[in-house]
Design a protein around this motif. Structure first.
Motif, PDB file in Angstrom:
ATOM      1  N   THR A  41       0.838  -1.203   0.000  1.00 46.63           N
ATOM      2  CA  THR A  41       0.000   0.000   0.000  1.00 46.63           C
ATOM      3  C   THR A  41       0.870   1.249   0.000  1.00 46.63           C
ATOM      4  OG1 THR A  41       0.026  -0.084   2.387  1.00 46.63           O
ATOM      5  CG2 THR A  41      -1.865  -1.077   1.294  1.00 46.63           C
ATOM      6  N   THR A  42       0.218   2.364  -0.236  1.00 48.98           N
ATOM      7  CA  THR A  42       0.920   3.637  -0.097  1.00 48.98           C
ATOM      8  C   THR A  42      -0.099   4.662   0.414  1.00 48.98           C
ATOM      9  OG1 THR A  42       2.437   5.150  -1.199  1.00 48.98           O
ATOM     10  CG2 THR A  42       0.555   4.376  -2.499  1.00 48.98           C
ATOM     11  N   SER A  43       0.310   5.935   0.459  1.00 52.81           N
ATOM     12  CA  SER A  43      -0.569   6.920   1.080  1.00 52.81           C
ATOM     13  C   SER A  43      -1.675   7.371   0.120  1.00 52.81           C
ATOM     14  CB  SER A  43       0.253   8.126   1.522  1.00 52.81           C
ATOM     15  OG  SER A  43       0.934   8.645   0.414  1.00 52.81           O
ATOM     16  N   ALA A  44      -2.721   7.986   0.704  1.00 55.91           N
ATOM     17  CA  ALA A  44      -3.858   8.418  -0.108  1.00 55.91           C
ATOM     18  C   ALA A  44      -3.490   9.432  -1.186  1.00 55.91           C
ATOM     19  CB  ALA A  44      -4.959   8.968   0.800  1.00 55.91           C
ATOM     20  N   GLN A  63       5.091  17.474   6.233  1.00 53.22           N
ATOM     21  CA  GLN A  63       4.252  16.762   7.200  1.00 53.22           C
ATOM     22  C   GLN A  63       5.081  16.152   8.308  1.00 53.22           C
ATOM     23  OE1 GLN A  63       1.382  14.106   5.481  1.00 53.22           O
ATOM     24  NE2 GLN A  63       0.354  15.759   4.374  1.00 53.22           N
ATOM     25  N   LEU A  64       6.318  15.711   7.964  1.00 54.71           N
ATOM     26  CA  LEU A  64       7.214  15.179   8.989  1.00 54.71           C
ATOM     27  C   LEU A  64       7.490  16.238  10.042  1.00 54.71           C
ATOM     28  CD1 LEU A  64      10.075  13.067   7.348  1.00 54.71           C
ATOM     29  CD2 LEU A  64       8.384  12.337   9.051  1.00 54.71           C
ATOM     30  N   ILE A  77       9.121  13.799  -4.602  1.00 54.10           N
ATOM     31  CA  ILE A  77       7.920  14.070  -3.799  1.00 54.10           C
ATOM     32  C   ILE A  77       8.218  14.004  -2.313  1.00 54.10           C
ATOM     33  CG2 ILE A  77       6.176  13.279  -5.464  1.00 54.10           C
ATOM     34  CD1 ILE A  77       6.123  10.698  -3.683  1.00 54.10           C
ATOM     35  N   LYS A  78       9.288  13.277  -1.954  1.00 51.91           N
ATOM     36  CA  LYS A  78       9.607  13.165  -0.527  1.00 51.91           C
ATOM     37  C   LYS A  78       9.917  14.539   0.043  1.00 51.91           C
ATOM     38  CE  LYS A  78      12.551   9.531  -0.823  1.00 51.91           C
ATOM     39  NZ  LYS A  78      13.459   8.510  -0.275  1.00 51.91           N
ATOM     40  N   LYS A  79      10.694  15.309  -0.747  1.00 48.85           N
ATOM     41  CA  LYS A  79      11.080  16.643  -0.292  1.00 48.85           C
ATOM     42  C   LYS A  79       9.850  17.577  -0.343  1.00 48.85           C
ATOM     43  CE  LYS A  79      14.680  18.893   1.174  1.00 48.85           C
ATOM     44  NZ  LYS A  79      15.209  18.446   2.485  1.00 48.85           N
ATOM     45  N   GLY A  84      -4.990  13.982   2.343  1.00 48.95           N
ATOM     46  CA  GLY A  84      -3.662  14.522   2.083  1.00 48.95           C
ATOM     47  C   GLY A  84      -2.595  14.083   3.061  1.00 48.95           C
ATOM     48  N   VAL A  85      -2.851  13.054   3.866  1.00 48.65           N
ATOM     49  CA  VAL A  85      -1.835  12.601   4.827  1.00 48.65           C
ATOM     50  C   VAL A  85      -0.888  11.623   4.145  1.00 48.65           C
ATOM     51  CG1 VAL A  85      -1.449  11.347   6.974  1.00 48.65           C
ATOM     52  CG2 VAL A  85      -3.361  12.941   6.785  1.00 48.65           C
ATOM     53  N   TRP A  86       0.419  12.005   4.128  1.00 48.17           N
ATOM     54  CA  TRP A  86       1.404  11.208   3.402  1.00 48.17           C
ATOM     55  C   TRP A  86       2.021  10.110   4.260  1.00 48.17           C
ATOM     56  CZ3 TRP A  86       2.983  11.388  -1.718  1.00 48.17           C
ATOM     57  CH2 TRP A  86       2.403  12.413  -2.494  1.00 48.17           C
TER      58      TRP A  86
END
Ligand SMILES: Nc1ncnc2c1ncn2[C@@H]1O[C@H](COP(=O)(O)OP(=O)(O)O)[C@@H](O)[C@H]1O
Ligand SMILES: [Mg+2]
Lengths: 813, 229
Positions: free
Chosen positions: A75-78, A246-247, A238-240, A209-211
């Motif tokens: 799975t991955t995030s929404a 969010q982190l 996209i991580k950056k 929108g929660v990653w």
């Protein structure tokens, strides 16, 4: 000329019925197993290929290493899917699936629990090939509270196919409008949904929108010609852009801080058609196949066929002396070598075709049995796939050529005058010995493999699990009892059949809730390290006794209401992880969660350790036991009863009767803990069954060959045996004389097979963290077994020869 | 038809070398009936095999029908054999899985004849050997004499110019043996050249000429005074 070959072939077959029988039947069994395995392999390889855009579809998998726990997720995030589609030109479309467990589906009086039900983006019909037979695929799932369902479910609920516009009631409180009916998904698909619910119904979560929470299976449809690896590298940014903010928001750390503390987040794109055989992640839709077993069985098929061909070669060369005369005559009359080679190949290919027809019959008869064993629905749809026909035709041809090769080349090379004088076959007998050794080595390796697999499965069954799985029944969906839940439990406990009971969603087998949270010893800084990703199981005071777990230090939760709310019982793994020497009284800490699911770093919760429970296995024995804490609390997923009676049927009917009283209209569903446990090793069990079936076949084929050879050898030596008997040899003396040579070959095979088998099975066992050892017993059993089987096979013929009246055998020369 | 000059045949096995034929000179004309005699192991069969193109000589020259065939490949020899040479063996050498008719037909198959032609010729040959009534039997169902007649039918079916017979009566009792000899004599009268190895002086009497072999050498060549029919 061809007719002449045919004649010779059939008359040879007819005049040597027992040889022909061994040859044809042996080959037929070999071919049949090959075809069955081919059907299985073909089935495995055809997964998800029916989607027209299959080669452009990829799933996003997430690899998350966070505070000491490493997760490989299907799975991955929404927001992942929508973001990739908006930001990257490579992505043409995407679809997300979000399961929400089982639903009760009601239409009128029919109210059934359905499990193949999922929330899906409307693009599902664009990305995947799911033919819509009623309704409009483009608009079907746009609105909230709309659904699409399969043809067979439409028939089941409404008795008719076109049900667009009708409604279904889910979980007795949500009404969904049916907007499309689609063809049933084929079995060769890594997902099989009967109901697709519109994602809009689940919009809150889908658009939040929660990653950093990963609950969505996301499939991308890429543009033609997109390089998967390059794109994977490309979208790392996209991580950056999205994840780091969010982190910082949730944990106060930048991506760099996060990674420096030893954490990581990686994404990978899995090609759709690789998923079934190559992917084994957390949260797969259903257990996938395994390419290793595809290789294993292909290998077995090859070996079985080679063994059957060897029989053929062996018997034909053994009879070459007799055929040699024919060759000599033919050559004298003017036949050239090429014609003879053609003749012998014609013969073997004909025989092979004959065997093939019998093999088809065997396949038809045994296919249901093998479907059952393999847990896949195998059908002999030879014409569904040109590759399949070609491979089968190829196998028949290669078998014919292979089995005909040695006799053809050897016999046709005979010098006519030598042959007509009666040439002896010294060289060919050595070749035959070699083939016998090969056959029995292979058989032995397979037997050793089988023994080790069984030993490991037994080991798992008898492994001290840390809990007791016997006599334990799980009543599912206990929450539907609502306020009656405790009454149900207490009332039934009054019956003599039930020893104890507990209410909990958590069970130490797969298929039940898991709940992961991060803990650290009080006073440590969670960002710096000594944290542990920990299973949080909410249980009542009866949980530990009912499941037969053992408290090795401290105590169980107290019965008093309100007491022990802020306490925890650790498993040994968690106590070790935090390095507690005197764990009782230590305090562990975790974040609380905000209503939206994100962590609240301001408010921490603390729990005092009151006990240590002996480690128990709650995942597969392939894995180590992970840190886990039992917390006093309620989770209302199941009621678990420990049965104290031999009559499980009576106990079950009591459970069901009370259920019907206290939860009217709700389906009663149960399972046994030990069956659940066995289900985790279904693949191993299936493989073991299949290997067993095929090894029986291999042994039969090898023995058929040995039987034929010993018959031949006895026949060859009738004169010698006759003379020996005239001179006073005993029957037993002659039996051992004839059998000795063969047993020697079996011993040599054993010496070859033992180390090979040991090495292969050692590799297989590496998959398990908890594993048995390949002991001396494995070799003892396989060795003695094969010697006994071979002796019986060989002595049958030798005894027959030894008992023959010598006068008769001497006259025969 | 046959000219052999200084024929030599040496068999070498791992340890010993056997000289089976040593400087053999023989000439056989068309229409002759020649018997070869000599003690066991003197090289009779070896000589016959070379004459029948089943084997090559180690040394010397061998002409068959005007061709020098001393050193030909197996393939070329097979080609020359077909239709020209018929063989008759002591042990008949019929194929057990084929019927009498199919055995006789076999050489014609290798000559590539049509089915009709084969049928006609094979039946004629069987008729000649009085074996038509047994055409559908298998060799095992026949007596030795009958089997040998079938073998002769097979040898003549393709109108071979030369028939080589290696002890054709060796496995037969005297009555059956005589029968076979009469058949051979008849064939010879009709123009077929026959070379026959035999131990029996009685059989040798049927031949025009007797060649005596001893230890690989031709010892004497006698013209028979006048031979029986
Ligand atoms: N294939 C062979 N290999 C070795 N020696 C052979 C072979 N064939 C025949 N000989 C030897 O050659 C000699 C002549 O044999 P052969 O022509 O069969 O004799 P005959 O037919 O006169 O009895 C004998 O000494 C025999 O042992
Ligand atoms: Mg001889």
């Amino acid at each position: 000329m061809f007719r002449n070959y045919l004649k010779i072939t059939f008359r040879n077959l007819w005049n040597n019925k027992s040889y022909s029988f061994i040859n044809i039947v042996g080959l037929a069994f070999g071919l049949a197993s090959c075809i069955i395995i081919l059907l299985y392999v073909n089935n495995e390889l055809s997964y998800d290929k029916h989607h027209k855009k299959a080669n452009r579809i990829a799933r996003v998998a997430s690899f998350i290493d966070f505070s000491g726990s490493y997760l490989e997720l299907a799975t991955t995030s929404a927001p992942m899917g929508p973001t990739l589609r908006n930001d990257y030109t490579e992505v043409e479309d995407m679809v997300r699936f979000r399961p929400r467990g089982e639903f009760l589906v009601r239409s009128g009086d029919v109210n059934i629990k359905e499990s193949d039900i999922i929330f899906s983006d409307p693009s599902v019909f664009n990305v995947f090939t799911i033919p819509v037979i009623h309704g409009n695929a483009e608009t079907a799932l746009l609105e909230p509270y709309t659904l699409a369902l399969s043809r067979s479910k439409a028939l089941k609920y409404f008795g008719t196919e076109n049900v667009v516009g009708k409604t279904l009631l889910l979980d007795d409180d949500q009404t969904f409008k049916i907007t499309a009916v689609y063809e049933d998904m084929p079995e060769t698909s890594h997902f099989n949904f009967e109901f697709l619910l519109s994602m809009e119904t689940n919009a809150d979560e889908a658009n939040n929108g929660v990653w950093i929470s990963n609950n969505f299976r996301t499939y991308l449809l890429l543009k033609e010609g997109t390089d998967l690896k390059a794109f994977e590298e490309n979208f790392k940014s996209i991580k950056k852009t999205y994840i780091e903010p969010q982190l910082i928001q949730f944990t106060g750390n930048t991506l760099e801080d996060f990674q420096e503390a030893g954490n990581s987040i990686e994404y990978e794109l899995q090609p759709l058609t690789d998923i079934h055989l190559h992917s084994d992640l957390v949260a797969e839709f259903e257990p996938n196949g395994n390419i290793k077993y595809v290789f294993l069985f292909s290998g077995l098929a090859g070996f079985i066929l080679i063994l059957a061909c060897i029989n053929f070669m062996n018997l034909s060369t053994a009879r070459s002396v007799k055929r040699a005369k024919e060759v000599g005559i033919r050559k004298t009359l003017g036949s050239v070598r090429k014609q003879l080679v053609t003749q012998f190949f014609t013969e073997s290919i004909l025989l092979c075709l004959f065997s093939f027809l019998i093999a088809l019959l065997i396949v038809e008869l045994t296919l249901p049995f093998f479907s059952n064993l393999s847990g896949t629905n195998l059908v002999s749809n030879y014409f569904s796939n040109t590759n399949l026909i070609l491979s089968i035709a190829g196998i028949v041809l290669v078998t014919g050529l292979l089995s005909g090769s040695y006799p053809a080349v050897m016999l046709s090379g005979f010098q006519p005058i030598k042959v007509l004088k009666g040439v002896l076959d010294k060289g060919t007998s050595r070749f035959r010995s070699l083939l016998v050794v090969f056959q029995f080595s292979v058989s032995l390796v397979v037997i050793i493999g089988l023994l080790v697999i069984n030993k490991q499965l037994n080991f798992i069954q008898n492994q001290s699990l840390g809990f007791q799985k016997e006599q334990t029944v799980i009543i599912h969906d206990a929450y539907t009892l609502d306020t009656n839940l405790n009454v149900y439990k207490e009332e039934l406990l009054k019956e003599p059949e039930f020893k104890s009971a507990t209410i909990s969603s958590y069970l130490p087998v797969s298929g039940f809730s898991m709940n992961d949270q991060t803990f650290w010893p009080k006073g440590d800084d969670p960002v710096q390290g000594n944290t542990s990703s920990t299973q949080v199981w909410r249980v009542d005071t009866d949980y530990i006794p009912t499941l037969g777990m053992e408290i090795i230090e401290g105590r169980n939760f107290s019965e008093d209401r309100g007491a022990d709310d802020n306490t925890v019982i650790l498993n040994e793994a968690l106590a070790n992880r935090f390095g507690f020497e005197e764990p009782l009284g230590e305090v562990i800490t975790t974040f609380t969660q905000k209503p939206d699911g994100s962590f609240d770093t301001e408010n921490l919760r603390e729990f005092t350790v009151i006990g240590i429970v002996k480690n128990f296995h709650f995942r597969s024995l392939r894995e180590n036991i992970a840190p886990l804490g039992l917390f006093k609390g309620t989770s209302r997923g199941n009621v678990i009863f420990k049965i104290d009676s031999q009559d499980a049927g009576a106990a079950l009917s009591k459970l069901e009767n009370s259920w019907k009283e206290m939860a009217p209209g709700q389906p009663f569903s149960y399972s046994f803990l030990d069956e659940r446990f066995d289900r985790m090793y279904r693949t191993e069990n299936r493989v073991s069954n299949l290997v067993f079936a095929f090894s029986v076949l291999i042994i039969i084929i090898a023995c058929l060959g040995l039987f034929g050879l010993s018959a031949y050898s006895a026949e060859q030596r009738t004169k010698e045996i006759g003379i020996r008997k005239v001179l006073g040899a005993s029957v037993s003396g002659i039996v051992s004389l004839v059998s000795k040579d063969f047993l020697k070959l079996i011993l040599i095979s054993f010496l070859i097979a033992a180390p090979v088998g040991y090495f292969i099975m050692q590799q297989w066992l590496k998959e398990f963290t908890y594993k048995t050892n390949i002991g001396f017993d494995v070799f003892l059993i396989s060795g003695i077994g094969i010697v006994v089987i071979a002796s019986i096979t060989v002595s049958w013929q030798s005894i027959k020869a030894a008992l023959t009246n010598p006068v008769k055998s001497l006259k025969s020369e | 038809m046959i000219q052999a000059k200084n024929l030599k045949k040496v068999y070498s096995t791992e340890e010993v070398e056997t000289t089976a034929l040593n400087n053999v000179n023989i000439e056989i004309k068309e229409g002759e009936f020649v018997a070869i005699m000599g003690p066991s192991g003197c090289g009779k069969s070896t000589l016959l095999n070379i004459m029948g193109l089943l084997d090559n000589p180690s040394d010397g020259e061998y002409h068959f029908l005007g061709h020098d065939v001393s050193n030909r490949t197996e393939r070329e020899r097979a080609q020359l054999r077909k239709g020209n040479i018929g063989f008759i063996f002591q042990s008949f050498n019929l194929i057990d899985e084929l019927t009498v008719f199919e055995n006789v037909e076999l050489p014609l198959l290798y000559l590539g004849m049509s089915a009709d032609e084969r049928k006609e010729k094979a039946e004629a040959a069987l008729e000649r050997m009085s074996m038509m009534h047994r055409r559908n039997h298998f060799p095992q169902q026949l007596s030795g004499g009958q089997q040998q007649r079938v073998a002769i039918a097979r040898a003549v079916v393709a109108n071979a110019k030369l028939i080589l017979a290696d002890e054709p009566t060796g496995n037969l009792d005297s009555d059956h043996g005589n029968e076979v000899m009469k058949v051979l004599a008849e064939l010879n009268e009709q123009g077929t050249t026959i070379v026959m190895v035999t131990h029996s002086p009685h059989d040798a009497d049927f031949a025009m000429r007797v060649i005596h072999l001893f230890d690989g050498h031709v010892v004497t060549e006698n013209m028979q005074e006048g031979f029986h029919v």
